[in-house]
Design a protein around this motif. Structure first.
Motif, mmCIF file in Angstrom:
data_model
loop_
_atom_site.group_PDB
_atom_site.id
_atom_site.type_symbol
_atom_site.label_atom_id
_atom_site.label_comp_id
_atom_site.label_asym_id
_atom_site.label_seq_id
_atom_site.Cartn_x
_atom_site.Cartn_y
_atom_site.Cartn_z
ATOM 1 N N GLN A 155 0.831 -1.208 0.000
ATOM 2 C CA GLN A 155 0.000 0.000 0.000
ATOM 3 C C GLN A 155 0.864 1.256 0.000
ATOM 4 N N VAL A 156 1.897 1.276 0.830
ATOM 5 C CA VAL A 156 2.799 2.429 0.848
ATOM 6 C C VAL A 156 3.499 2.551 -0.503
ATOM 7 N N TYR A 157 3.989 1.426 -1.020
ATOM 8 C CA TYR A 157 4.670 1.386 -2.324
ATOM 9 C C TYR A 157 3.761 1.971 -3.411
ATOM 10 N N GLN A 158 2.492 1.599 -3.374
ATOM 11 C CA GLN A 158 1.516 2.039 -4.372
ATOM 12 C C GLN A 158 1.292 3.549 -4.325
ATOM 13 N N TYR A 159 1.279 4.139 -3.129
ATOM 14 C CA TYR A 159 0.970 5.561 -2.990
ATOM 15 C C TYR A 159 2.200 6.462 -3.028
ATOM 16 N N LEU A 160 3.362 5.878 -3.232
ATOM 17 C CA LEU A 160 4.572 6.671 -3.449
ATOM 18 C C LEU A 160 4.898 6.639 -4.934
ATOM 19 N N GLY A 161 4.642 7.731 -5.622
ATOM 20 C CA GLY A 161 4.872 7.815 -7.053
ATOM 21 C C GLY A 161 6.306 8.200 -7.370
ATOM 22 N N PRO A 164 10.141 7.511 -8.878
ATOM 23 C CA PRO A 164 10.607 6.801 -10.075
ATOM 24 C C PRO A 164 10.929 5.335 -9.774
ATOM 25 N N LEU A 165 10.576 4.481 -10.702
ATOM 26 C CA LEU A 165 10.822 3.045 -10.568
ATOM 27 C C LEU A 165 12.223 2.730 -11.070
ATOM 28 N N ASN A 166 12.979 2.033 -10.261
ATOM 29 C CA ASN A 166 14.349 1.662 -10.604
ATOM 30 C C ASN A 166 14.490 0.149 -10.581
ATOM 31 N N TRP A 167 15.464 -0.359 -11.290
ATOM 32 C CA TRP A 167 15.811 -1.781 -11.264
ATOM 33 C C TRP A 167 17.243 -1.892 -10.809
ATOM 34 N N GLY A 168 17.513 -2.838 -9.935
ATOM 35 C CA GLY A 168 18.882 -3.026 -9.500
ATOM 36 C C GLY A 168 18.973 -4.039 -8.385
ATOM 37 N N ASP A 169 20.123 -4.052 -7.753
ATOM 38 C CA ASP A 169 20.330 -4.999 -6.665
ATOM 39 C C ASP A 169 20.632 -4.271 -5.357
ATOM 40 N N LYS A 170 20.185 -3.023 -5.261
ATOM 41 C CA LYS A 170 20.383 -2.229 -4.057
ATOM 42 C C LYS A 170 19.769 -2.944 -2.854
ATOM 43 N N LYS A 206 20.037 -8.869 -5.046
ATOM 44 C CA LYS A 206 19.341 -9.587 -6.119
ATOM 45 C C LYS A 206 18.581 -8.577 -6.978
ATOM 46 N N PRO A 207 18.492 -8.814 -8.289
ATOM 47 C CA PRO A 207 17.749 -7.880 -9.153
ATOM 48 C C PRO A 207 16.282 -7.771 -8.726
ATOM 49 N N HIS A 208 15.800 -6.553 -8.622
ATOM 50 C CA HIS A 208 14.409 -6.299 -8.249
ATOM 51 C C HIS A 208 14.072 -4.846 -8.589
ATOM 52 N N GLN A 209 12.789 -4.507 -8.487
ATOM 53 C CA GLN A 209 12.391 -3.126 -8.716
ATOM 54 C C GLN A 209 12.258 -2.427 -7.368
ATOM 55 N N TYR A 210 12.599 -1.140 -7.360
ATOM 56 C CA TYR A 210 12.495 -0.365 -6.134
ATOM 57 C C TYR A 210 12.232 1.100 -6.450
ATOM 58 N N LYS A 211 11.754 1.807 -5.439
ATOM 59 C CA LYS A 211 11.533 3.241 -5.503
ATOM 60 C C LYS A 211 12.323 3.841 -4.353
ATOM 61 N N ILE A 228 13.837 7.385 1.831
ATOM 62 C CA ILE A 228 12.634 6.554 1.691
ATOM 63 C C ILE A 228 12.963 5.514 0.633
ATOM 64 N N TYR A 229 12.805 4.259 0.979
ATOM 65 C CA TYR A 229 13.153 3.161 0.069
ATOM 66 C C TYR A 229 12.069 2.096 0.158
ATOM 67 N N CYS A 230 11.486 1.728 -0.975
ATOM 68 C CA CYS A 230 10.519 0.632 -1.040
ATOM 69 C C CYS A 230 10.943 -0.300 -2.168
ATOM 70 N N ASP A 231 10.935 -1.590 -1.900
ATOM 71 C CA ASP A 231 11.262 -2.537 -2.962
ATOM 72 C C ASP A 231 10.133 -3.528 -3.167
ATOM 73 N N LEU A 232 10.187 -4.194 -4.298
ATOM 74 C CA LEU A 232 9.195 -5.191 -4.659
ATOM 75 C C LEU A 232 9.959 -6.385 -5.210
ATOM 76 N N ILE A 233 9.957 -7.485 -4.438
ATOM 77 C CA ILE A 233 10.669 -8.699 -4.819
ATOM 78 C C ILE A 233 9.676 -9.851 -4.793
ATOM 79 N N ASN A 234 9.508 -10.510 -5.934
ATOM 80 C CA ASN A 234 8.563 -11.634 -6.029
ATOM 81 C C ASN A 234 7.190 -11.257 -5.492
ATOM 82 N N SER A 235 6.691 -10.092 -5.862
ATOM 83 C CA SER A 235 5.381 -9.565 -5.467
ATOM 84 C C SER A 235 5.288 -9.205 -3.993
#
Length: 171
Positions: free
Chosen positions: A39-45, A47-53, A57-62, A73-80
């Motif tokens: 929910q927090v990830y969704q409401y933080l617009g 920029p979407l980044n890809w990396g291993d920060k 492991k490779p994943h998307q993050y904001k 502020i850091y939010c990641d999305l790994i395997n949903s």
């Protein structure tokens, strides 16, 4: 800015899994319950980044960090599964960034126009216009953290933001 706290634009539901940590360098609030963090990830617009920060492991993050390095502020999305970290560093205040750490809360106020405007635009919540100001607030139900921004709605200037982590609330 105290008025802004009264107007909760988006309240993320009760956090099932969260952690507050404090070190000599920073205070961090971690939301690691996948549903709540999403929910927090969704409401933080941000920029979407890809990396291993962070994970290696490779994943998307904001992510967002102000110029002074007070707020991260850091939010990641790994395997949903999402996870978010909000940090306020223990640094000296500057003319454009005011930082305070007390027993009950840590707070960073961002007055730099570029920093504040970027965070203001990143809050994808319904704004409230009151008293000539447009306000946007993102917080959780237990009010463990708050990201709130406001700007003059008549001329679109004077944007400022506060990021707060409340240490005494239930997690």
């Amino acid at each position: 800015m105290k008025l802004v706290v009264c107007f909760l634009i988006l309240v993320v539901s009760s956090l099932a899994q969260a952690r507050l940590t404090e070190s000599a360098k920073e205070v961090t609030f971690e939301i690691n319950d996948p549903k709540e963090a999403r929910q927090v990830y969704q409401y933080l617009g941000l920029p979407l980044n890809w990396g291993d920060k962070v994970t290696g492991k490779p994943h998307q993050y904001k992510s967002f960090e102000d110029k002074a390095g007070a707020v991260s502020i850091y939010c990641d999305l790994i395997n949903s599964n999402a996870r978010c970290l909000l940090s306020i560093r223990k640094i000296e205040s500057t003319d454009m960034t005011e930082v305070s750490h007390e027993n009950s809360e840590s707070r960073a106020a961002l007055y730099d126009a570029q920093d504040a405007e970027a965070l203001f635009k990143a809050l994808l919540v319904k704004p409230i216009v009151h008293g000539g100001y447009e306000m946007r607030v993102l917080t959780d139900e237990a009010v463990n953290f708050s990201i709130n921004c406001m700007k003059d709605s008549t001329n679109g200037t004077g944007t400022s933001c506060q990021v707060m982590i409340f240490k005494g609330n239930s997690i």
